[in-house]
Enzyme design. Sequence first.
Site, PDB file in Angstrom:
ATOM      1  N   PHE A  30       0.791  -1.254   0.004  1.00  0.00           N
ATOM      2  CA  PHE A  30      -0.101   0.028   0.035  1.00  0.00           C
ATOM      3  C   PHE A  30       0.664   1.268   0.038  1.00  0.00           C
ATOM      4  O   PHE A  30       1.800   1.434   0.762  1.00  0.00           O
ATOM      5  CB  PHE A  30      -0.854   0.044   1.300  1.00  0.00           C
ATOM      6  CG  PHE A  30      -1.839   1.294   1.042  1.00  0.00           C
ATOM      7  CD1 PHE A  30      -2.955   1.186   0.545  1.00  0.00           C
ATOM      8  CD2 PHE A  30      -1.591   2.354   1.947  1.00  0.00           C
ATOM      9  CE1 PHE A  30      -3.873   2.357   0.193  1.00  0.00           C
ATOM     10  CE2 PHE A  30      -2.534   3.356   1.786  1.00  0.00           C
ATOM     11  CZ  PHE A  30      -3.663   3.597   1.099  1.00  0.00           C
ATOM     12  N   ASP A  73       9.265   2.720   2.035  1.00  0.00           N
ATOM     13  CA  ASP A  73       8.133   3.373   2.415  1.00  0.00           C
ATOM     14  C   ASP A  73       7.502   3.174   3.738  1.00  0.00           C
ATOM     15  O   ASP A  73       7.334   2.012   4.279  1.00  0.00           O
ATOM     16  CB  ASP A  73       6.625   3.088   1.755  1.00  0.00           C
ATOM     17  CG  ASP A  73       5.392   3.656   2.027  1.00  0.00           C
ATOM     18  OD1 ASP A  73       5.306   4.306   3.130  1.00  0.00           O
ATOM     19  OD2 ASP A  73       4.649   3.572   1.405  1.00  0.00           O
ATOM     20  N   LYS A  79       2.497   9.361   8.833  1.00  0.00           N
ATOM     21  CA  LYS A  79       1.545   9.111   9.832  1.00  0.00           C
ATOM     22  C   LYS A  79       2.124   9.603  11.177  1.00  0.00           C
ATOM     23  O   LYS A  79       1.198  10.506  11.791  1.00  0.00           O
ATOM     24  CB  LYS A  79       1.446   7.603   9.832  1.00  0.00           C
ATOM     25  CG  LYS A  79       0.400   7.131   8.567  1.00  0.00           C
ATOM     26  CD  LYS A  79      -0.068   5.832   8.912  1.00  0.00           C
ATOM     27  CE  LYS A  79      -1.030   5.535   7.711  1.00  0.00           C
ATOM     28  NZ  LYS A  79      -0.656   4.760   6.521  1.00  0.00           N
TER      29      LYS A  79
HETATM   30  C1  LIG Z   1      -1.076   5.277   5.008  1.00  0.00           C
HETATM   31  C2  LIG Z   1       0.033   4.833   4.228  1.00  0.00           C
HETATM   32  C3  LIG Z   1      -0.014   5.591   3.063  1.00  0.00           C
HETATM   33  C4  LIG Z   1      -0.706   6.523   2.603  1.00  0.00           C
HETATM   34  O1  LIG Z   1      -0.474   7.987   3.514  1.00  0.00           O
HETATM   35  P1  LIG Z   1      -1.770   8.826   3.195  1.00  0.00           P
HETATM   36  O2  LIG Z   1      -1.284   9.923   4.310  1.00  0.00           O
HETATM   37  O3  LIG Z   1      -3.131   8.318   3.608  1.00  0.00           O
HETATM   38  O4  LIG Z   1      -1.631   9.431   2.006  1.00  0.00           O
HETATM   39  C5  LIG Z   1       1.292   5.214   2.156  1.00  0.00           C
HETATM   40  N1  LIG Z   1       2.098   4.315   2.598  1.00  0.00           N
HETATM   41  C6  LIG Z   1       1.956   3.417   3.690  1.00  0.00           C
HETATM   42  C7  LIG Z   1       2.948   2.269   3.787  1.00  0.00           C
HETATM   43  C8  LIG Z   1       0.703   3.617   4.462  1.00  0.00           C
HETATM   44  O5  LIG Z   1       0.572   3.053   5.412  1.00  0.00           O
END
Ligand SMILES: *Cc1c(COP(=O)(O)O)cnc(C)c1O
Length: 427
Positions: free
Chosen positions: A167, A252, A281
């Site tokens: 994701f 990421d 986050k």
């Molecule tokens: C939550 C998340 C995203 C996206 O972040 P947003 O602030 O919702 O755009 C991207 N990569 C990972 C691994 C995530 O958990």
Amino acid sequence: MSAPPTGIELAAAHAEAMGAPAPLRRCPLMPTYAAPALQLVRGEGAWLWDRDGHEYLDLLSGLAVTSLGHAHPAVAAALDEQARTLLHVSNLFGTEHAPVVARTLDRLLGTPAWADGWQPGDAPVPEMRGQVFFCNSGAEANECAIKLARRFGGRGRHVVVSALGSFHGRTLATLHATGQPAKHEVFQPLPEGFRHVAWADLDALEAALDPTVAAVLLEPVQGEGGVNPASRGYFEGVRRLCDERGILFMVDEVQTGLGRTGRWFAFQHLGVVPDVVTMAKALGNGVPIGACWARAEVAAVFQPGDHATTYGGQPLATAAARAVLGVMEAEDVPTLAERAGERLAAGLAGIDGVSAVRGLGLLLAAELDGLDARAVVAAAVRRGAILNAVTPSALRLAPSLLISDEEIDAGVERIAAAVADARRSAA
Ligand SMILES: *Cc1c(COP(=O)(O)O)cnc(C)c1O
């Protein structure tokens, strides 16, 4: 006397009075999420309260965002002071906190110089190893990484390879980077230049690395994909393949970064140093902020005008991030997360109806023994605990990194009760 109507109810009543079609009558917000189970109005530490004053133990932290718990006093004070001082001036001007936050992130990401025991106050100050671009979300941090990869690779070498089950966000490019083909279909055509390979399969990755590939983008623990940690062998192999071919290894850390897994960054469990790291986050503890870090030689491919943002790095968000990082360092949150994670994982593993527990630190999933995870989540709300169903059969837990032992034990007790409730209603 009944409670006064909420904004949502007033807006819905207004929509109804205006003769809006049924879906709008129900909610003034776009139907991108299922109807919420709760309307929450207040939080403190690991606790949340709804409109009726019911109390919930928050084991999800707004999807791994409020890592210091709700309404942390140091973050609240920094926001209060910054709101009275300067909110925003655009990136045409320098501001106070962004460079400080960038330096701190660079240090936490780890460099030989920093790791050699340099302390604030020591001289000379070590050079930063990388540079940071601030933005407003995880998807935006990954967009920055993708643009950086394209600029680095040059024309004809622009493909970003990511893993199935990953994701990376919901913008068109990060949606395509996200390895969930079912989510792509209704939005085709998506931006060109993305390729997916099986997770944790080095041979599959190697086969996908042709001369059009600029970067590999991976999560060290797939979060939304079900809390699947990468192995050291996999990440070391990816690093080697990238080094052999001059491909960027981009990690990421939007969900895993900043202490959650028991290290400042989850790649630090895996014996590699990435070229690019994205995060978001936990960085603002709820104030929207994201960051893309790249080692200096990679960051240097950006020229003025290549990338920009109106809000990114603004004083309010970076004041919050500065306060967050200050508390995180003072409390040594990676160590707290590691210890608390052990206690929580052991508690979950002891629940009758949980067949396995996986994850790192305080990013955990509990696999259920033949029960629907959504039913358990709903039962948990009734028992006063908030978590989510990360897959149809697994619960995800990502509580505050400052959660106490007593709160962990209370959480385990409530989840055990919820599992038993769900089992009874399924029988
Ligand atoms: C939550 C998340 C995203 C996206 O972040 P947003 O602030 O919702 O755009 C991207 N990569 C990972 C691994 C995530 O958990």
